[in-house]
Design a protein around this motif. Sequence first.
Motif, short mmCIF file in Angstrom:
data_model
loop_
_atom_site.label_atom_id
_atom_site.label_comp_id
_atom_site.label_asym_id
_atom_site.label_seq_id
_atom_site.Cartn_x
_atom_site.Cartn_y
_atom_site.Cartn_z
N PRO A 1 1.07 -1.26 -0.04
CA PRO A 1 -0.13 0.02 -0.10
C PRO A 1 0.79 1.13 0.10
O PRO A 1 1.87 1.49 0.55
N ARG A 2 0.42 2.46 -0.81
CA ARG A 2 1.09 3.69 -0.66
C ARG A 2 -0.08 4.46 -0.33
O ARG A 2 -1.26 4.38 -0.22
N GLY A 3 0.25 5.64 0.65
CA GLY A 3 -0.65 6.48 0.81
C GLY A 3 -0.08 7.81 1.42
O GLY A 3 0.14 8.62 0.29
N GLU A 4 -0.05 8.03 2.64
CA GLU A 4 0.24 9.56 3.12
C GLU A 4 1.75 10.31 2.75
O GLU A 4 1.47 11.33 2.31
N PHE A 5 2.84 9.47 2.88
CA PHE A 5 4.07 9.96 2.47
C PHE A 5 4.18 10.13 1.07
O PHE A 5 4.82 11.38 0.55
N ASN A 6 3.51 9.47 0.09
CA ASN A 6 3.64 9.62 -1.09
C ASN A 6 2.69 10.88 -1.64
O ASN A 6 3.29 11.50 -2.59
N ILE A 7 1.82 10.95 -1.08
CA ILE A 7 1.02 12.32 -1.37
C ILE A 7 1.91 13.53 -0.95
O ILE A 7 1.73 14.58 -1.23
N VAL A 8 2.47 13.36 0.29
CA VAL A 8 3.28 14.48 0.76
C VAL A 8 4.09 15.07 -0.24
O VAL A 8 4.33 16.00 -0.54
#
Length: 405
Positions: free
Chosen positions: A331-338
């Motif tokens: 899974p990818r999520g918060e840091f990728n969006i940051v």
Amino acid sequence: MHSAFALIEIGAVILGLGLLGAVSARFAFSPIPLYLLAGLAFGHGGILPLATSEEFTATGAEIGVILLLFTLGLEYTAPELVGTLRHNWVAGLVDLVLNSAPGVATALLLGWGPVAAVALGGVTYVTSSGITAKVLADLQWLGNREVPVVLSLLVFEDLTMAMYLPILTALLAGVGLVAGLTTLAIAAATITVILIVALRYGRYVEKFVASPNEEVLLLKALGLTVLVAGVAQLLQVSAAVGAFLVGIALSGPLAHTARQLLTPLRDLFAAVFFVFFGLHTDPAALPPMLGIAVLLAVAGVLTKTATGWWAARRAGVGALGRARAGISLVPRGEFNIVIAGLAVTAGLNNQIGPLAAAYVLVLAVTGPILARSLEPLTRWRKRRHGTPSGDAPPEVAPEAPVPTP
């Protein structure tokens, strides 16, 4: 009158997020994709763009990132971080090279330039700690032997982000070599100072924050975290990294209490953060990027699975545990969006935002689904090949700390 409309918009946004969270809980998947879709629907080019609450969402998004990283830092102690870096750096480097390569190669092939390559490499590299922790908890994998391996890779990624984000910030600002090295030196010094404080003087930080009154403890912990995050950002270190290191400085019962008090705030502002990113992504820009995002997502599944498999094998974990370790990292999520948000804010390339949004949407949904499907598929394969249908008892490791989603 303007404030009344702003309150109506803010209330509608928060209520809508609550309803989306209920849907995700009902079907047992991460709410992050739904929050991103909500942002797309109510942002520029969406169905009904928000008019008066943008300032609230912008500030709330910053606080969301800070609280996400602070609560993640609460899960670790400074000695654990140092030990992880010392004993698992080889697996961490393999993770870094193998998973940043698809993003770097894609940006260069598309002719976006070296700075965009550094940014997109970061987008494809880092795993979502929040989603991964939720997957481990939901599937009752917390006691398995592969969990310490997964955690060590997540910690290494967090430490890598502590150095990567200042470098990326300097590159996005277009500073020269000397200025860039100065920025990196300041960032490294700031991180070192905070780690030393956490290692040697953490008990004093705990005494300062501690209070028998939960309201006082909440205000102290939140105030200190936001203050240090702001100072870190002023010194060219990511505010998120500063918050992460403050979390590391707190441990024991105090960390547990602080996490309980701040988790509801974290969940609220983290949701606002994902919505904010969606608000600044034009939905019309997503379809042209969807094909590339899917190809990158396929590559991401393969590289993360290979990373987890190899790292778990080095630790002596069995085949099923290796597969669980690899799938847990997808899974990818918060840091990728940051990272993508930094690039978009700097005006680097208007296609990075839509590509990152589509990429995160695909893997934030696909990762938990793959994890949930792994053991049923394994049992089906055993039955098909005539082996006993009952699985062997899970490989259990000593209790290990797991990031709270």
